[in-house]
Design an enzyme around this catalytic site. Structure first.
Site, PDB file in Angstrom:
ATOM      1  N   HIS A   1      -4.615  -5.438 -12.552  1.00 57.73           N
ATOM      2  CA  HIS A   1      -4.652  -4.458 -11.465  1.00 57.73           C
ATOM      3  C   HIS A   1      -3.303  -3.823 -11.165  1.00 57.73           C
ATOM      4  O   HIS A   1      -3.221  -2.872 -10.397  1.00 57.73           O
ATOM      5  CB  HIS A   1      -5.207  -5.095 -10.189  1.00 57.73           C
ATOM      6  CG  HIS A   1      -4.203  -5.870  -9.386  1.00 57.73           C
ATOM      7  ND1 HIS A   1      -3.437  -6.877  -9.910  1.00 57.73           N
ATOM      8  CD2 HIS A   1      -3.841  -5.780  -8.079  1.00 57.73           C
ATOM      9  CE1 HIS A   1      -2.655  -7.372  -8.964  1.00 57.73           C
ATOM     10  NE2 HIS A   1      -2.861  -6.739  -7.847  1.00 57.73           N
TER      11      HIS A   1
ATOM     12  N   PRO B   1      -1.485   0.695 -10.984  1.00 56.63           N
ATOM     13  CA  PRO B   1      -0.264   1.134 -10.335  1.00 56.63           C
ATOM     14  C   PRO B   1       0.887   0.219 -10.703  1.00 56.63           C
ATOM     15  O   PRO B   1       0.738  -0.997 -10.738  1.00 56.63           O
ATOM     16  CB  PRO B   1      -0.594   1.024  -8.843  1.00 56.63           C
ATOM     17  CG  PRO B   1      -1.700   0.027  -8.763  1.00 56.63           C
ATOM     18  CD  PRO B   1      -2.443   0.077 -10.053  1.00 56.63           C
TER      19      PRO B   1
ATOM     20  N   HIS C   1       0.850  -1.203   0.000  1.00 57.00           N
ATOM     21  CA  HIS C   1       0.000   0.000   0.000  1.00 57.00           C
ATOM     22  C   HIS C   1       0.876   1.240   0.000  1.00 57.00           C
ATOM     23  O   HIS C   1       1.962   1.255   0.570  1.00 57.00           O
ATOM     24  CB  HIS C   1      -0.919   0.005   1.218  1.00 57.00           C
ATOM     25  CG  HIS C   1      -1.924  -1.095   1.173  1.00 57.00           C
ATOM     26  ND1 HIS C   1      -2.550  -1.573   2.292  1.00 57.00           N
ATOM     27  CD2 HIS C   1      -2.409  -1.817   0.143  1.00 57.00           C
ATOM     28  CE1 HIS C   1      -3.385  -2.549   1.952  1.00 57.00           C
ATOM     29  NE2 HIS C   1      -3.318  -2.713   0.655  1.00 57.00           N
TER      30      HIS C   1
END
Lengths: 145, 480
Positions: free
Chosen positions: B403, B377, B207
């Protein structure tokens, strides 16, 4: 938290462990030790708080899943870092009934004192197994980081 | 003896698609379809990604194929980067098909600043973001929720946050599901105990919050629809439902593992534990999943609010606009055409993103002619991409896309091969200023541990699932 040998297994995204021990209780203790050592530097932890744990499951694998995830819950929800396990026992209560009871002593997470290494979301069911090995036991489990 | 990924029989369909035929394993109920060029596919051969695609294909009630995106890598149960759809009435739901981090997702914010305006203040910006946005673990959050308030977060998602001053009314239009899952149900006490102090926290692991610059525009029309232009500074936020979601999944896995036998279901990997959608355990999980998803939507909204405040203080304007917010661990009830008719399906996306094409009512009106923004990302310090969903996604992948970059190296290997100081120097050499709470946050997430995101995006683009719109270059990152 008890003897037992621990091997880290390669996994592309996560981390796995193979743990060996002479008995089931030692296996569960050593698995806990492996898990906590992944998360936080274990040296210097204080055994100042107490959490009594009792878990029931229909088989040893589910019991291991519950046990390790319980430790993650205590860490994430209550900032409780397991440091020592006392009065630990695993009993077979019936054909499909196993019970774990123990008193876990631990420290309170403090970023000033503790080196937090890796956040573990959960212990998974992926390849979770406990088998007799020679005169002892071996288990494998994978965690989601 | 079960085949390994190396031995699995496959058929290359074209340069970006590979089929795993049902003959690969007698337990398969549908075929596997993998989106990958030969290099990406070679990497999938080296771990158990493809075996996991096969394992998913054995689940009852699946429709179409067990799908793997080009960033797919070995997970536990489902591969990461996997998509599987089951019939909404007769099919199954699998908690492992969503994952522990329910509604882990990505939000892109567009700022009114150009790279040249931000560059002289990037250090101050990163330091203030690191100070103001809780990262890492433990009681680092700024929001402490009483039980009744947490219940409202779980029921209302982004609406809770906006009502309490975290962000703008207009934000929700640019969030998948408008930031609120309608079927949110009950969540167990343990999950609530984990989550009550974690709202508004980034977490750790992979994250992050990145400050980036739009380096290249590939599709001017879509970029204009999304409000992106070359040289613009943007912010990418990657986080999910934190400990609350993790506990919801753990609890559901236990329930499903215990209940499967009653429904006559057996699975090749216990992490694939599943139950009929139309069962007490299935309904309970889907309700809890929806609530955890709402927690994640509220989480990204709170972080957005603080990001705006930091930009306001440092740069003189807090006018950061939500471009879009996507989920990449979720199961959604959607209507898809299959076998010549429209069917309601439960689409599991595990490390995969919804990628609806233009014309869909779910999209904000400004994007309806362009397609849904799809946010990809890259790994820390490498490029990220913005794509737009295309018709190919609806035809082939139940409206789904990849993703991210996908891991290529185990965490233990990553830690062996580098150290935090080296990673920081490497990032600095790339022009990226990084602040992390833990050393592992740097070493395990170093760019070398991931696949080449550009290669992943090329496959997606060539396959017609989603089209490239913009390439984003990081200039600063904070993580746990």
């Amino acid at each position: 938290m008890g003897p037992g040998s621990i091997e880290i297994l390669e996994h592309t995204a996560d981390v796995g462990f193979r743990v060996s021990a002479s008995g089931l209780e030692e296996l569960f203790r050593a698995s806990a030790r492996a898990l906590i050592a992944l998360i936080i530097e274990p040296s210097g932890l204080r055994a100042e708080r107490t959490q009594n744990i009792r878990l029931d499951a229909g088989e040893p694998e589910r019991l291991l899943f519950l046990w390790l995830n319980e430790l993650l819950f205590l860490l994430d929800a209550r900032d409780f870092i397991p440091a020592a396990i006392e009065d630990f026992r695993i009993d077979r209560m019936g054909e499909n009934s196993w019970r774990l009871e123990g008193c876990v002593r631990g420290d309170t997470l403090d970023r000033a004192r503790h080196e937090y290494k890796t956040y573990v979301k959960a212990v998974t069911f992926h390849r979770l197994r406990i088998e007799k090995s020679g005169s002892g036991y071996v288990c494998e489990f994978y965690v989601d980081v | 003896m079960k085949p390994s990924s190396h031995d699995l029989p496959v058929e290359r369909i074209d340069d970006v698609r590979v089929r795993i035929p049902m003959s690969a394993d007698p337990r398969m109920r549908v075929e596997g379809i993998v989106y990958a060029d030969s290099e990406l596919f070679g990497a999938m051969r080296r771990d158990e990604t493809l075996l996991q695609v096969v394992n998913v294909a054995t689940l009852p009630g699946l429709v179409g194929a067990s799908i793997a995106m080009p960033d797919a890598h070995q997970g536990y149960g489902f591969c990461i980067g996997g998509v599987a759809a089951s019939d909404a009435r007769s099919g199954i739901v699998s908690a492992g098909g969503v994952g522990f981090d329910i509604n882990c997702g990505v939000r892109l914010l567009a700022t009114p600043f150009a790279a040249g305006e931000v560059a002289p203040k990037i250090r101050e910006l990163i330091e203030e973001l690191f100070r103001d946005i809780p990262t890492g673990t433990g009681k680092s959050g700024k929001i402490r929720l009483q039980p009744a308030e947490l219940d409202r977060v779980l029921a209302e998602g982004i609406d809770w946050a906006v009502a309490r001053g975290y962000g703008l009314e207009t934000d929700r239009e640019f969030v998948e599901e408008k930031g609120r899952m309608s079927r949110a149900g009950q969540v167990g006490g343990r999950a609530k105990e984990r989550g009550k102090d974690q709202l508004g926290t980034l977490g750790s692991g992979n994250h992050f919050l990145e400050v980036q610059v739009v380096e290249e525009i590939f599709d001017g029309e879509c970029a204009r629809a999304f409000g992106l232009s070359e040289g613009q500074v943007v912010v990418l936020i990657h986080t999910g439902s934190r400990g609350l979601g993790h506990q919801v999944c753990t609890d559901a896995l236990l329930a499903m593992d215990g209940a499967m036998k009653r429904y006559g279901i057996a699975v090749p990997d216990r992490q694939l534990a599943c139950v009929p959608i139309d069962s007490p355990e299935g309904r309970e999980y889907l309700g809890a999943m929806g609530a955890a998803a709402n927690f994640a939507f509220a989480n990204r909204q709170c972080i957005t609010h603080w990001t705006r405040q930091v930009f306001g203080r440092v740069m003189g304007s807090d006018a950061l606009r939500v471009v879009y917010d996507v989920c990449h661990n979720m199961a959604k009830f959607e209507f898809h055409e299959h076998g010549g008719k429209e069917r309601e399906l439960l689409v599991h996306r595990k490390g995969a993103t919804r990628a609806f094409p233009r014309g869909r009512d779910e999209l904000p009106s400004s994007c309806r002619n362009a397609g849904q923004p799809v946010l990809i990302p890259g790994s820390m310090g490498t490029h990220s991409y913005v794509l737009a969903g295309k018709d190919g996604a609806m035809r082939e992948t139940f409206g789904s896309c990849c993703h991210g970059a996908g891991r290529a190296m185990s965490r233990t290997q990553a830690r062996r091969e580098t150290d935090a100081a080296l990673v920081l120097r490497d990032l600095a050499a790339r022009g990226v200023l990084a602040r992390a709470q833990t050393k592992d946050g740097l070493t395990e997430e170093n760019p070398g541990a991931y696949k080449n995101v550009s290669a992943v995006v090329e496959v997606v683009h060539r396959s017609g699932i989603a089209g490239k719109v913009a390439k984003l270059k990081p200039i600063g990152v904070i993580k746990g």
